[in-house]
Design a protein around this motif. Structure first.
Motif, mmCIF file in Angstrom:
data_model
loop_
_atom_site.group_PDB
_atom_site.id
_atom_site.type_symbol
_atom_site.label_atom_id
_atom_site.label_comp_id
_atom_site.label_asym_id
_atom_site.label_seq_id
_atom_site.Cartn_x
_atom_site.Cartn_y
_atom_site.Cartn_z
ATOM 1 N N ALA A 43 22.382 -37.491 20.870
ATOM 2 C CA ALA A 43 21.851 -37.527 22.018
ATOM 3 C C ALA A 43 21.740 -39.356 22.202
ATOM 4 C CB ALA A 43 20.482 -37.185 22.189
ATOM 5 N N ARG A 44 21.409 -39.981 21.109
ATOM 6 C CA ARG A 44 21.196 -41.484 21.054
ATOM 7 C C ARG A 44 22.602 -41.930 21.608
ATOM 8 N NH1 ARG A 44 17.475 -42.529 15.987
ATOM 9 N NH2 ARG A 44 15.563 -42.375 17.122
ATOM 10 N N GLN A 51 24.244 -45.889 29.156
ATOM 11 C CA GLN A 51 23.586 -47.236 29.572
ATOM 12 C C GLN A 51 24.740 -48.272 29.784
ATOM 13 O OE1 GLN A 51 21.070 -47.556 26.357
ATOM 14 N NE2 GLN A 51 19.081 -47.103 27.589
ATOM 15 N N ALA A 52 25.819 -47.945 29.037
ATOM 16 C CA ALA A 52 27.123 -48.876 29.191
ATOM 17 C C ALA A 52 27.729 -48.760 30.486
ATOM 18 C CB ALA A 52 27.818 -48.934 27.910
ATOM 19 N N ALA A 53 27.704 -47.532 30.744
ATOM 20 C CA ALA A 53 28.567 -47.158 31.949
ATOM 21 C C ALA A 53 27.589 -47.781 33.253
ATOM 22 C CB ALA A 53 28.809 -45.695 32.276
ATOM 23 N N ALA A 54 26.325 -47.369 33.069
ATOM 24 C CA ALA A 54 25.533 -48.085 34.121
ATOM 25 C C ALA A 54 25.361 -49.532 34.238
ATOM 26 C CB ALA A 54 23.968 -47.572 34.030
ATOM 27 N N LEU A 55 25.854 -50.287 32.992
ATOM 28 C CA LEU A 55 25.756 -51.569 33.442
ATOM 29 C C LEU A 55 26.951 -52.217 33.592
ATOM 30 C CD1 LEU A 55 23.532 -52.337 30.325
ATOM 31 C CD2 LEU A 55 23.020 -52.608 32.636
ATOM 32 N N ALA A 56 28.152 -51.340 33.628
ATOM 33 C CA ALA A 56 29.358 -51.863 33.925
ATOM 34 C C ALA A 56 29.568 -52.126 35.168
ATOM 35 C CB ALA A 56 30.697 -50.617 33.509
ATOM 36 N N PRO A 57 30.399 -53.293 35.861
ATOM 37 C CA PRO A 57 30.263 -53.458 37.248
ATOM 38 C C PRO A 57 31.244 -52.295 37.926
ATOM 39 C CG PRO A 57 32.011 -54.571 36.074
ATOM 40 C CD PRO A 57 31.288 -53.973 35.112
#
Length: 173
Positions: A43-44, A51-57
């Motif tokens: 899950a982590r 989170q990485a996908a959400a921060l990607a442009p």
């Protein structure tokens, strides 16, 4: 005849039996805890990827319009804006409907310019918004360089890409 256990050995046997019962009872929660630990680790990992996908442009939207004329105009406008920033001239742009994919017609364009100008234009087309992904590109020499007068080589670029015909929004009463 049944074996007789001396009185001194009975507490030892009872202790071992009790230890076996405690081990049997304790094994279930330990295994559950180990399984839960693996679930938490997975899950982590999923959370870190989300989170990485959400921060990607965000990826740029593709070149689109409601109709073919608008799509050609948008394509021509995009090419002209990019050409104005570089040593490139747009000779023309057009559309070729594709019956097998009616919402993804082919767009074609013919451009002239220096190698650096055309390279920069192609890079901007494929990385900027609206996104244009090339299907075909052909480069040929339009006019060779003339070192005596300092004239650079002029290349001709003919490219084909796809546009997106977006459905017209439905009117709400």
């Amino acid at each position: 005849m049944t074996p007789v256990v001396p009185v001194a050995g009975r507490p030892l046997l009872l202790g071992l039996a009790g230890l076996a019962v405690v081990a049997a009872i304790g094994t279930g929660p330990v295994l559950d805890a180990l399984s839960a630990q693996d679930d938490i680790a997975m899950a982590r990992d999923r959370l870190a990827r989300a989170q990485a996908a959400a921060l990607a442009p965000p990826s740029p939207a593709p070149l689109s319009a409601a109709d073919e004329a608008g799509l050609v105009a948008a394509f021509q406008s995009r090419l002209s804006a990019l050409a104005a920033e570089r040593t490139v001239a747009v000779d023309g742009a057009g559309i070729q409907p594709d019956p097998s994919r009616p919402t993804l017609p082919r767009l074609s364009a013919s451009l002239r310019g220096t190698a650096e100008g055309l390279h920069g234009l192609l890079d901007a087309l494929e990385t900027g918004a609206p996104l244009v992904v090339l299907e075909e590109a052909a480069i040929s020499v339009e006019r060779p360089a003339d070192p005596e007068i300092g004239r650079a080589t002029v290349l001709r670029l003919t490219l084909t890409t796809r546009g997106v015909l977006a459905p017209a929004p439905k009117a709400t009463p």
